[in-house]
Design a protein around this motif. Structure first.
Motif, PDB file in Angstrom:
ATOM      1  N   ASP A  15      -9.471  -6.316   9.929  1.00 23.72           N
ATOM      2  CA  ASP A  15      -8.337  -5.506   9.073  1.00 23.72           C
ATOM      3  C   ASP A  15      -9.176  -5.511   7.962  1.00 23.72           C
ATOM      4  OD1 ASP A  15      -6.526  -6.645   5.903  1.00 23.72           O
ATOM      5  OD2 ASP A  15      -5.437  -7.322   8.273  1.00 23.72           O
ATOM      6  N   GLN A  16      -8.753  -4.778   7.189  1.00 22.93           N
ATOM      7  CA  GLN A  16      -8.828  -3.590   5.823  1.00 22.93           C
ATOM      8  C   GLN A  16      -9.387  -4.178   4.964  1.00 22.93           C
ATOM      9  OE1 GLN A  16     -10.053  -0.724   5.991  1.00 22.93           O
ATOM     10  NE2 GLN A  16     -10.206  -0.178   4.543  1.00 22.93           N
ATOM     11  N   GLU A  17      -8.849  -5.356   4.828  1.00 19.63           N
ATOM     12  CA  GLU A  17      -8.875  -6.256   3.098  1.00 19.63           C
ATOM     13  C   GLU A  17     -10.202  -7.043   3.596  1.00 19.63           C
ATOM     14  OE1 GLU A  17      -7.253 -10.530   1.113  1.00 19.63           O
ATOM     15  OE2 GLU A  17      -6.658 -10.048   3.866  1.00 19.63           O
ATOM     16  N   GLU A  20     -12.287  -3.978   2.292  1.00 16.59           N
ATOM     17  CA  GLU A  20     -12.447  -3.232   1.232  1.00 16.59           C
ATOM     18  C   GLU A  20     -13.610  -3.899   0.147  1.00 16.59           C
ATOM     19  OE1 GLU A  20     -12.131  -1.590  -2.597  1.00 16.59           O
ATOM     20  OE2 GLU A  20     -12.197  -0.934  -0.519  1.00 16.59           O
ATOM     21  N   ALA A  21     -13.317  -5.403   0.461  1.00 14.10           N
ATOM     22  CA  ALA A  21     -14.360  -6.829  -0.059  1.00 14.10           C
ATOM     23  C   ALA A  21     -15.712  -6.021   0.159  1.00 14.10           C
ATOM     24  CB  ALA A  21     -13.406  -7.724   0.394  1.00 14.10           C
ATOM     25  N   ILE A 135     -13.855 -14.319   1.801  1.00 14.17           N
ATOM     26  CA  ILE A 135     -12.176 -13.694   1.870  1.00 14.17           C
ATOM     27  C   ILE A 135     -11.674 -13.740   1.819  1.00 14.17           C
ATOM     28  CG2 ILE A 135     -11.994 -10.774   1.545  1.00 14.17           C
ATOM     29  CD1 ILE A 135     -14.766 -10.883   1.832  1.00 14.17           C
ATOM     30  N   ALA A 136      -9.990 -13.831   1.058  1.00 11.68           N
ATOM     31  CA  ALA A 136      -9.042 -14.415   1.751  1.00 11.68           C
ATOM     32  C   ALA A 136      -8.885 -15.770   2.680  1.00 11.68           C
ATOM     33  CB  ALA A 136      -8.114 -12.860   2.272  1.00 11.68           C
TER      34      ALA A 136
END
Length: 177
Positions: A15-17, A20-21, A135-136
């Motif tokens: 996932d792009q999330e 990006e992080a 992250i997330a």
């Protein structure tokens, strides 16, 4: 902490999330003149963090096993490449060359690296900490499992001192200063 060891995914299909992080962390590392010590491949979050760090002035050390090198998986970004004969040697060198270690989201390889660091620290081979960059909520289930193991006395309470958790970039940056 000048040399930061990173363990992370080599997948290009995440996932792009997470991408990006990872880019944000690499950018920060470069601007802060930190040295990235990582697995040295040209895949996934590994290539992402190396590129972001390098483009922002950071030094990059890639530690790559011979098999991955033979398969053309070596990144062209590192300022220094350290070749190893296997994955075990790679883990040991990344730990040795780093002041602190960070676990970004990853798979089985990343988990192997994380537990290698925690186990070695708990036995006194080193005193370096690993930070789960959550992250997330990526590591929530794993952290819950570790907590349960501790509550059932399979993990000693002092082992908790071998790792930390950062739930945001700001928390991570404070731990890496």
């Amino acid at each position: 902490m000048e040399k930061i060891g990173i363990f992370c995914s080599a997948s290009n299909e995440i996932d792009q999330e997470f991408v990006e992080a990872t880019r944000q962390l690499g950018e920060w590392m470069g601007k802060e003149k930190k040295t990235l010590v990582y697995g040295g491949t040209n895949l996934g979050l590994m290539e992402c963090i190396a590129r972001a760090s390098k483009m922002n002035g950071g030094k990059v050390i890639g530690v790559i096993p011979a098999l991955l090198e033979e398969n053309g998986r070596t990144s062209s970004l590192p300022d220094q490449v350290i070749q190893t004969s296997n994955l075990s040697d790679r883990k040991d060198i990344i730990v040795e060359k780093s002041d602190i270690l960070v676990a970004l989201p990853g798979g089985i390889g990343t988990l192997d690296e994380v537990f290698h660091v925690i186990s070695a620290a708990s036995l006194g081979y080193h005193s370096k900490k690993i930070v789960f960059y959550n992250i997330a909520g990526f590591y929530n289930s794993l952290l819950a499992a570790l907590n349960e193991m501790e509550q059932k006395y399979f993990i000693r309470k002092q082992q908790r001192n071998t790792y930390a958790v950062a739930n945001s970039f700001e928390e991570l940056a404070l731990l890496l200063k």
